[in-house]
Write an enzyme that holds these catalytic residues in place. Structure first.
Site, mmCIF file in Angstrom:
data_model
loop_
_atom_site.group_PDB
_atom_site.id
_atom_site.type_symbol
_atom_site.label_atom_id
_atom_site.label_comp_id
_atom_site.label_asym_id
_atom_site.label_seq_id
_atom_site.Cartn_x
_atom_site.Cartn_y
_atom_site.Cartn_z
ATOM 1 N N ARG A 1 0.689 -1.140 -0.007
ATOM 2 C CA ARG A 1 -0.021 0.025 -0.041
ATOM 3 C C ARG A 1 0.820 1.173 0.258
ATOM 4 O O ARG A 1 1.971 1.300 0.346
ATOM 5 C CB ARG A 1 -0.696 0.176 1.174
ATOM 6 C CG ARG A 1 -1.973 -0.845 1.114
ATOM 7 C CD ARG A 1 -2.890 -0.896 2.287
ATOM 8 N NE ARG A 1 -3.438 0.553 2.461
ATOM 9 C CZ ARG A 1 -3.257 1.338 3.424
ATOM 10 N NH1 ARG A 1 -2.672 1.131 4.611
ATOM 11 N NH2 ARG A 1 -3.878 2.567 3.433
ATOM 12 N N LYS B 1 3.259 -7.380 12.004
ATOM 13 C CA LYS B 1 2.425 -7.721 10.887
ATOM 14 C C LYS B 1 2.770 -9.152 10.224
ATOM 15 O O LYS B 1 3.806 -9.401 10.287
ATOM 16 C CB LYS B 1 2.543 -6.400 9.932
ATOM 17 C CG LYS B 1 2.190 -6.531 8.573
ATOM 18 C CD LYS B 1 2.162 -5.509 7.902
ATOM 19 C CE LYS B 1 1.551 -5.439 6.448
ATOM 20 N NZ LYS B 1 1.328 -4.271 5.780
ATOM 21 N N ARG C 1 -1.153 4.044 13.235
ATOM 22 C CA ARG C 1 -0.399 3.069 13.956
ATOM 23 C C ARG C 1 -0.838 3.394 15.301
ATOM 24 O O ARG C 1 -1.187 4.108 15.747
ATOM 25 C CB ARG C 1 1.109 3.244 13.732
ATOM 26 C CG ARG C 1 1.488 4.805 14.146
ATOM 27 C CD ARG C 1 3.107 4.891 13.526
ATOM 28 N NE ARG C 1 3.363 6.479 13.556
ATOM 29 C CZ ARG C 1 3.366 7.208 14.755
ATOM 30 N NH1 ARG C 1 3.850 6.482 15.720
ATOM 31 N NH2 ARG C 1 3.897 8.349 14.576
#
Ligand code: BTN
Length: 270
Positions: free
Chosen positions: A64, A132, A260
């Protein structure tokens, strides 16, 4: 490009999907620049059939916001011949009334098929605790009246080094020891096609409660890349992130905003 030696369950995926999507095909490539780039190229050239395109290696994987997506190294002695990551894109013509929430629906389908401990970080990352594990990149091409959606998914299968990254990525093998890329694809592919087609007719609203059960950010202080900060309060029926800010409740919709979580302070700090 050499022939693939990895044992993919392509036929089983095709058999599960094709009764409800007759033109569907599954294609496995040993290497390509990016499965998303390839399906966007094909769509612009008029190839609009539904397809699941899997690449064992991407030379120019994309993430992204113009970032690159690294697949975690090469297959070799270090990985025991296994692929370090699973990279694929699902391409199909799609005509939902409202596109908002598609990335959340995709993420939800993926985590629900992989493991109960996986969470979703709005708008489209899969996290294991605070690392992640997988990313999703959705792009569309308009061809005449049609819009062709390309839904790219990259899942770390094996642990990798986090050089150049702010946190070391998580890997599916931490949760499912012995798993590999074909097994992960076999879990997620057919349910993902179904989920995307359900989204086309029903939108995101019916998935809101299920999303909240997987929402990594819920109740946490977060900061958006545009500087807006606040307490995350889940998502609305269209999948917009709800933030309690100093100026009241804000809806964050832009896919260009990255969010975040503010790290929890260490326990011994005041
Ligand atoms: C992100 O987290 O920024 C999204 C990552 C998406 C990566 C996948 S891997 C398969 C597909 N092909 C690409 O080039 N990107 C997506």
């Amino acid at each position: 490009m050499g022939a693939t030696t990895v044992q993919w369950q392509a036929e089983a995926i095709w058999e599960a999907v094709s009764p409800s999507l007759p033109a569907f095909s599954v294609e496995i490539l040993p290497e390509i620049d990016s499965t998303n780039t390839e399906l966007m190229r094909r769509a612009r050239a008029g190839q609009l059939e539904p397809v699941l395109l899997v690449a064992e290696r991407q030379s120019a994987g994309r993430g992204r916001l113009g970032r690159s997506w690294a697949s975690g190294g090469d297959v070799g002695a270090q990985t025991g011949g296994a692929l370090p990551s699973l990279t694929f894109s699902l391409g199909l013509p799609l005509a939902p009334v409202d596109w908002s929430g598609l990335s959340l629906a995709v993420g939800l389908s993926v985590v629900e098929r992989l493991h109960p401990d996986l969470k979703l970080k709005w708008p489209n990352d899969v996290w294991l605790q605070d690392r992640k594990l997988a990313g999703i990149l959705i792009e569309t091409a308009s061809v005449g009246e049609l819009r062709y959606a390309v839904i790219g998914v990259g899942i770390n299968i094996l642990p990798r080094d986090g050089q150049g990254l702010s946190t070391v990525p998580a890997a599916l093998s931490e949760l499912l020891p012995g798993t590999d890329a074909p097994a992960a694809l076999a879990r997620v592919a057919a349910p993902l096609v179904l989920a995307v087609r359900q989204f086309e007719t029903q939108g995101f609203a019916p998935l809101r409660t299920a999303f909240h059960a997987r929402d990594l950010l819920y109740g946490r202080e977060v900061v958006c890349s545009d500087g807006v900060g606040g307490m995350a309060r889940g998502v609305d029926a269209a999948g917009a992130l709800l933030l309690h800010t100093q100026d009241g409740l804000k809806k964050i919709t832009s896919a260009e905003v990255s969010v975040r979580p503010v790290p929890h302070p260490p326990a011994n700090q005041p």
